[in-house]
Every structure is written in C-alpha cells, then in structure tokens.
Enzyme design. Structure first.
Site, PDB file in Angstrom:
ATOM      1  N   ASP A   7       0.859  -1.193   0.000  1.00  0.00           N
ATOM      2  CA  ASP A   7       0.000   0.000   0.000  1.00  0.00           C
ATOM      3  C   ASP A   7       0.889   1.234   0.000  1.00  0.00           C
ATOM      4  OD1 ASP A   7      -1.872   1.973   0.413  1.00  0.00           O
ATOM      5  OD2 ASP A   7      -2.580   1.230   2.344  1.00  0.00           O
ATOM      6  N   GLU A  24     -10.627   3.073  -0.637  1.00  0.00           N
ATOM      7  CA  GLU A  24     -10.791   3.674   0.688  1.00  0.00           C
ATOM      8  C   GLU A  24     -10.975   5.191   0.585  1.00  0.00           C
ATOM      9  OE1 GLU A  24      -6.520   2.626   1.889  1.00  0.00           O
ATOM     10  OE2 GLU A  24      -6.821   4.516   2.925  1.00  0.00           O
ATOM     11  N   HIS A  70     -11.914  -1.818   3.964  1.00  0.00           N
ATOM     12  CA  HIS A  70     -10.850  -1.032   4.583  1.00  0.00           C
ATOM     13  C   HIS A  70     -11.288  -0.630   5.983  1.00  0.00           C
ATOM     14  CE1 HIS A  70      -8.894   2.839   5.626  1.00  0.00           C
ATOM     15  NE2 HIS A  70      -7.837   2.300   5.039  1.00  0.00           N
ATOM     16  N   GLU A  91      -1.904  -1.381  -3.652  1.00  0.00           N
ATOM     17  CA  GLU A  91      -3.018  -0.561  -3.150  1.00  0.00           C
ATOM     18  C   GLU A  91      -2.702   0.924  -3.285  1.00  0.00           C
ATOM     19  OE1 GLU A  91      -4.506  -1.984   0.593  1.00  0.00           O
ATOM     20  OE2 GLU A  91      -4.999   0.036   1.295  1.00  0.00           O
TER      21      GLU A  91
HETATM   22 MG   LIG Z   1      -4.674   1.862   2.196  1.00  0.00          MG
END
Ligand SMILES: [Mg+2]
Length: 382
Positions: free
Chosen positions: A199, A251, A301, A225
């Site tokens: 991420d 998210e 998330h 991500e």
């Molecule tokens: Mg994230």
C-alpha cells in the site's frame, strides 16, 4: 393510521471522539499523532438506540455540527427502518455533487439505522442483508509500518506470520528504489507461503508506480493498493496495462459513483471501501454488489477507524458474495479497545479469521466511560 411496526426517530446525538495515538502512525501521506472519529447515536420513540461511526479524522466537531444541523432535522419523526429513503433524504441536505464530509456524516447515521433495524428484528445485521451468511471473515494483518529500517520491516512481517496471519500488508512510499528494496526484503523474510500486498497511499506518479508495480509482480505480491492519487483514473488504467500486479483502491471513495469507472472497466481487481466513509452499510453494500457484477473482489478497509467500523465491515463482509479478505489493523487504537465491549480484531483474530458479532444489530455494547474520556479529548483538542 399509525404503522404499528414503525420505529420513528426521536433524536440523533453526535459524539466527536479524539485519541492521542499510543504510537504515532505514519504513511506516505503524513504522520498522525492524534486522530478523531464521530460516534453517532440514533434513538427511536419506541425505545431503541442504534450506533454508528463516521470517519472524521480531523475537525470532528464540524461533523457533529453537520449531523445535528443538517441531518437530524430531516430525520426526526421518520421511520428509522426506511433506510434507503432516509439515505436519499440525507443526500439532499447539501446541493452539489456527492462527496466529502456529508457522505462520511451520512455513513455514521446509516450504520446506526441498520443497528436499529437489527435490534428491532432481533437479528445481527448480516442476517438482515440476506447474503452469504458467513460466521467469520478472512483477515489480513495491517500493516508492516513505514519504518525506514529494512530490518524492522522484516521483523514485523515475521511477527505477523507467527501470529497466524497468512496475508500481510506492507506500507511502502518514499523513493521507488527504496520501495523496491523493501518489497524484496519482506518477501525474502516471510518466504513464498505468505500472501503479501503493498500500500503506497498514493505516493507515486505513473512512471514511478510502473517501476514499483514491476517489483511487486516479480516478488509475487497479491495487490498494489492506492499506487496513484484517487482522481487519476486514466493513470490507473495505464498502470493496469503496463504491469501485471492486480490493483486495489477504494478507501478514498465516497459514494458508489466514485467507484464505478475503475470497477466497471475492471482496472481494479480489489475494491476497498471504508464503511464509515463510503455512505455506511447501504452504500458500501451497493459498491460490493457493483464490484461482484464485474468479478472485482470486495476487501473492506478499516485502517485507523474504530470498533463500530470493524463490526459494520464484518456484517457487510459476511453478507457480500465477493468478499475476499478484510483489513485487520494490529496497532493499538483506543477507538477499538475503549469504545465498545468487542475486543479489537488484532486481538480476536484466530488462524487469519475474525468472527462476525452475533448479537442483534451490530452486536456491540457501548462503553460510555471510554467514550466520555475521548469526548473530553476532542473538546480539549479544539
Ligand atoms: Mg490503504
């Protein structure tokens, strides 16, 4: 004639909560020493109370104002169970395109309405949603932190694997070269038997993301991500064409329309709405269903959100057909440990699974002493 089955809304109370983080958290986005959420309480004239949570990291009192002045006057007197109609009415509280604080505030109220619906029916929310009926949901450990030391990253990943997590997320950022090094180090530390994801919290531009994406591909990472800023949809499409690592995002989305483009053309492989940002259970379920129609996975998330976010996410994940895996934040977080009676997921997870609360509604009891402490912090921080 009054409807005997109605649960008219009597009052809506917003509780801004702030905590100083026991350990400051850092992403490529910045360092957080203190964060906030808003707890939303909806009471009915029939004696039911539902609870919801709004993602309100900063300025939580502004969210409380929005709930009390713009949403509550529209909802008082209406049947709490007409959730879709109530959602549409709240959406009309501001003119202009949907997004931002309004949708986050609606999320808190929407979750509380679902909590009421579950309590009225005597059923956990996931049963009301009429879906898969999972009793538990697979989770991944979040996250190997942004600590610049490679050895620390390797140690953290090994510790998660020893705790039984078979899927682990690694925070990356800084230069693409540094990210590529970290990607290799962590893979080497845990071996091939553990699923890894990365991420970057939109750290990169397209060229950098391609370089990092190729490293993730080489080391068998399961997803990349938020490689790019959420608005750069064309960048996401080009990245998808230029490297094979599956892309994950969501998210940062508010309502379902923001998830539509990259889900419908399958640029994303994994959609990750946060239920306390993405309009609550109603809108998050709509996103999960949209994703399912395009063979895109749903992976809730949770991040720095609280225990109501975790519980609501579990209910949606238990119901949705395309649930792949849910985020399980392992760092200390008072919004998880102090707000309700449910122990945080990081402590509850067993064999990489989290059980779904089975009580009516969300299946949690609020701990008002903990809430009062964090309300005080929110007032003092103002
Ligand atoms: Mg994230």
């Amino acid at each position: 004639m009054p409807d005997a089955a109605a649960h008219p809304i009597a009052d809506i109370i917003a509780h801004p909560l702030t905590q100083k983080l026991p350990t400051p958290t850092e992403t490529s986005w910045g360092r957080y020493d203190a964060v906030s959420i808003m707890l939303v309480e909806v009471r009915t004239t029939t004696g039911l109370t539902g609870y919801g949570e709004t993602l309100a990291r900063f300025a939580p009192r502004a969210y409380a104002e929005l709930v009390e002045r713009a949403l509550k006057p529209r909802l008082v007197g209406r049947d709490a169970l007409n959730i879709l109609a109530n959602w549409a009415l709240m959406r009309r509280a501001l003119s202009g395109r949907a997004g931002g604080m309004l949708i986050e505030a609606i999320a808190g109220v929407d979750i509380a309405l679902w909590d009421i619906a579950g309590k009225a029916a005597g059923l956990p929310i996931y049963r009301l949603l009429g879906g898969e009926g999972r009793a538990s949901v697979p989770v991944y450990a979040a996250s190997v932190s942004w600590d610049p030391l490679e050895e620390r990253a390797a140690e953290q990943a090994i510790a998660f694997a020893r705790r039984g997590f078979s899927s682990i997320k690694v925070k990356i950022g800084r230069s693409p070269e540094a990210a590529c090094k970290r990607i290799a180090t962590v893979r080497q530390a845990v071996g091939d038997g553990v699923e890894l994801t990365a991420d970057s919290n939109w750290a990169y531009n397209l060229d950098e993301a391609v370089m990092v994406g190729k490293a993730l591909e080489r080391h068998g990472y399961a997803w990349f991500e938020e490689p790019l800023r959420p608005e750069d949809e064309d960048g996401y499409r080009q990245l998808r064409a230029r490297c094979a690592v599956p892309l994950a995002a969501g998210e940062s989305n508010y309502a379902v329309d923001q998830a539509m483009a990259l889900t419908c053309d399958r640029t994303l492989s994994v959609l990750q709405p946060n239920v306390t940002r993405s309009g609550g259970i109603t809108e998050t379920l709509a996103m999960a269903r949209l994703a399912a129609q395009h063979d895109v996975a749903y992976a809730p998330h949770v991040g720095m959100s609280g225990i109501i976010c975790e519980a609501a996410s579990l209910h949606v994940a238990a119901a949705a057909a395309n649930t792949r895996i849910m985020e399980c934040a392992a760092s200390a977080n008072l919004f998880k440990s102090e707000v309700a009676d449910l122990r945080p997921g990081g402590e509850r997870a067993e064999g990489g699974m989290l059980s779904v609360p089975q009580g009516p509604g969300l299946g949690i009891e609020i701990n008002w002493e903990g809430v009062a402490r964090m309300e005080k912090m929110a007032r003092e921080a103002a």
